[in-house]
Scaffold this motif. Structure first.
Motif, PDB file in Angstrom:
ATOM      1  N   TRP A  64       0.860  -1.189   0.000  1.00 30.59           N
ATOM      2  CA  TRP A  64       0.000   0.000   0.000  1.00 30.59           C
ATOM      3  C   TRP A  64       0.889   1.229   0.000  1.00 30.59           C
ATOM      4  O   TRP A  64       1.969   1.225   0.595  1.00 30.59           O
ATOM      5  CB  TRP A  64      -0.888  -0.010   1.247  1.00 30.59           C
ATOM      6  N   TYR A  89      -5.104  -8.469   8.364  1.00 38.32           N
ATOM      7  CA  TYR A  89      -5.416  -7.067   8.621  1.00 38.32           C
ATOM      8  C   TYR A  89      -4.135  -6.319   8.962  1.00 38.32           C
ATOM      9  O   TYR A  89      -3.273  -6.836   9.675  1.00 38.32           O
ATOM     10  CB  TYR A  89      -6.429  -6.926   9.763  1.00 38.32           C
ATOM     11  N   LEU A 118      -6.351  -1.979   6.734  1.00 35.56           N
ATOM     12  CA  LEU A 118      -6.371  -2.678   5.450  1.00 35.56           C
ATOM     13  C   LEU A 118      -6.782  -4.129   5.682  1.00 35.56           C
ATOM     14  O   LEU A 118      -6.445  -4.717   6.715  1.00 35.56           O
ATOM     15  CB  LEU A 118      -4.992  -2.663   4.797  1.00 35.56           C
ATOM     16  N   GLU A 119      -7.465  -4.721   4.699  1.00 35.66           N
ATOM     17  CA  GLU A 119      -7.898  -6.123   4.779  1.00 35.66           C
ATOM     18  C   GLU A 119      -7.470  -6.872   3.532  1.00 35.66           C
ATOM     19  O   GLU A 119      -7.529  -6.345   2.423  1.00 35.66           O
ATOM     20  CB  GLU A 119      -9.415  -6.201   4.921  1.00 35.66           C
ATOM     21  N   ASN A 120      -7.060  -8.125   3.718  1.00 35.65           N
ATOM     22  CA  ASN A 120      -6.707  -9.006   2.605  1.00 35.65           C
ATOM     23  C   ASN A 120      -7.246 -10.390   2.936  1.00 35.65           C
ATOM     24  O   ASN A 120      -6.852 -11.000   3.943  1.00 35.65           O
ATOM     25  CB  ASN A 120      -5.181  -9.053   2.435  1.00 35.65           C
ATOM     26  N   TRP A 130      -5.188  -5.923  -1.223  1.00 34.63           N
ATOM     27  CA  TRP A 130      -5.446  -5.229   0.034  1.00 34.63           C
ATOM     28  C   TRP A 130      -6.532  -4.171  -0.178  1.00 34.63           C
ATOM     29  O   TRP A 130      -6.446  -3.353  -1.083  1.00 34.63           O
ATOM     30  CB  TRP A 130      -4.178  -4.586   0.566  1.00 34.63           C
ATOM     31  N   THR A 131      -7.561  -4.222   0.658  1.00 34.05           N
ATOM     32  CA  THR A 131      -8.702  -3.322   0.562  1.00 34.05           C
ATOM     33  C   THR A 131      -8.706  -2.377   1.756  1.00 34.05           C
ATOM     34  O   THR A 131      -8.521  -2.804   2.897  1.00 34.05           O
ATOM     35  CB  THR A 131     -10.026  -4.122   0.554  1.00 34.05           C
ATOM     36  N   GLU A 132      -8.919  -1.099   1.495  1.00 34.29           N
ATOM     37  CA  GLU A 132      -9.006  -0.134   2.586  1.00 34.29           C
ATOM     38  C   GLU A 132     -10.353  -0.267   3.293  1.00 34.29           C
ATOM     39  O   GLU A 132     -11.402  -0.148   2.675  1.00 34.29           O
ATOM     40  CB  GLU A 132      -8.834   1.290   2.060  1.00 34.29           C
ATOM     41  N   ARG A 133     -10.290  -0.500   4.608  1.00 31.41           N
ATOM     42  CA  ARG A 133     -11.507  -0.542   5.413  1.00 31.41           C
ATOM     43  C   ARG A 133     -11.761   0.777   6.135  1.00 31.41           C
ATOM     44  O   ARG A 133     -12.734   0.909   6.861  1.00 31.41           O
ATOM     45  CB  ARG A 133     -11.418  -1.691   6.421  1.00 31.41           C
TER      46      ARG A 133
END
Length: 344
Positions: A64, A89, A118-120, A130-133
């Motif tokens: 990221w 996370y 971040l979540e994966n 990786w997704t921004e939470r």
């Protein structure tokens, strides 16, 4: 007498990773996953190796990067990687700028950081997406950083450092139970604030928490003071069966448990995490510098290196903290940021 073998105190070539402060090491499925603050404060990186001593040579993957503007555009600090319910996370702090605000009683500077996640969901965190939470809502808006997480008796908890407008100092430690890995289920509860002399040298700081559950107790370490030679680690302890959201469940040590050791050439040890050896021994991971005189802005000095050593326990189950072990790997002393492979 203690029940440990002192010959096992050093488990790796130290430093285990050069120029990576605020180190977090997670052992999962026989591999060590490492992250820490990049000295340019503009990205989050991961490494993986089967041995701690191999992390320095491991490929570093940027998972990221900071935003070009907005609340996540500056000073990316202290990422931590955690595994929760089959997903990965990363908790980290970010700021909208590099300025400081003047809103803390008794102090004259506080940064503008907030905590993000971040979540994966992939098996491999180095290859998955990786997704921004988003930002963790901690209950009020102020300087917040250094989030760590742990699961105990089926519940996930978050512990973090945050400034409170009614408390003198830069940051206190708070705990809350979580509804999911990016949302708090309970209000923040203060566990500790800077109060002892060792916590208030240079800055009034309690930060960098890490949690170890062992032998029927919960050990919560944290760091205090300015990040030079006075930086040191403190300790809170609770019974594992107690209500961890009740401040009365926790006992605070009035003295630091891990401090600078000039004989070993290690200064300002702190912002630790815990991991394990393949045999299940507890490993203390932390950063420290090898010198005390810093040229220019300490924030821009890159040479807080990540280190690791076995943490022994005595017959009563208490940690035997000892002092930082000496280096066995050459370390830089200039302000130059090394390439990821650490060649210099």
């Amino acid at each position: 007498m203690t029940d440990f073998d002192v010959s096992r105190e050093q488990v790796a070539i130290n430093p285990i990773v050069l120029q990576r402060a605020d180190p977090c090491v997670l052992r999962h499925d026989g591999a060590y996953y490492f992250t820490g603050s990049h000295p340019q404060y503009d990205r989050i990186v991961l490494r993986r190796a089967e041995r701690l001593e191999d992390l320095q040579a491991a490929d570093e993957v940027t998972i990221w990067e900071r935003h070009p503007d907005g609340p996540q555009s500056h000073l990316i600090w202290a990422p931590e990687i955690h595994r929760v319910d089959g997903a990965w996370y990363v908790y980290y702090a970010a700021a909208p700028d590099e300025d400081v605000t003047v809103d803390v009683p008794g102090t004259d500077d506080t940064f503008n950081h907030r905590i993000f996640v971040l979540e994966n969901t992939a098996d491999d965190p180095l290859a998955g997406e990786w997704t921004e939470r988003g930002q963790v809502d901690t209950g009020w808006e102020s300087f917040a950083l250094d989030a760590t997480s742990f699961t105990h008796d089926g519940d996930q908890y978050l512990v973090w450092a945050q400034q409170h407008p009614d408390v003198k100092g830069h940051s206190n430690l708070y705990i809350a139970r979580m509804a999911n890995p990016w949302t708090l289920a309970t209000e923040a509860v203060e566990l500790t604030r800077p109060e002892f002399d060792w916590e208030t040298r240079g800055f009034w700081v309690n930060e960098g928490p890490s949690v170890l559950v062992r032998g029927g107790r919960v050990f919560l370490t944290y760091s205090g003071a300015a990040t030079g030679i006075d930086y040191a680690m403190g300790l809170l302890t609770a019974d594992a069966g107690a209500d961890l959201l009740d401040p009365a469940s926790w006992t605070k040590s009035p003295e630091p448990v891990f401090v600078s050791d000039p004989a070993a050439g290690q200064y300002g040890p702190g912002h630790n995490s815990f991991t394990q050896t393949a045999d299940g021994d507890t490993v203390l991971v932390y950063h420290a510098r090898t010198y005390t005189e810093i040229t220019g802005d300490p924030l821009r000095d890159p040479n807080r290196h990540a280190r690791a050593q076995v943490l022994p326990f005595d017959a009563a189950g208490d940690p035997v903290w000892g002092t930082p072990v000496p280096d066995t790997r050459p370390t830089p002393t200039s302000t130059e940021v090394l390439p990821a492979d650490g060649a210099f």
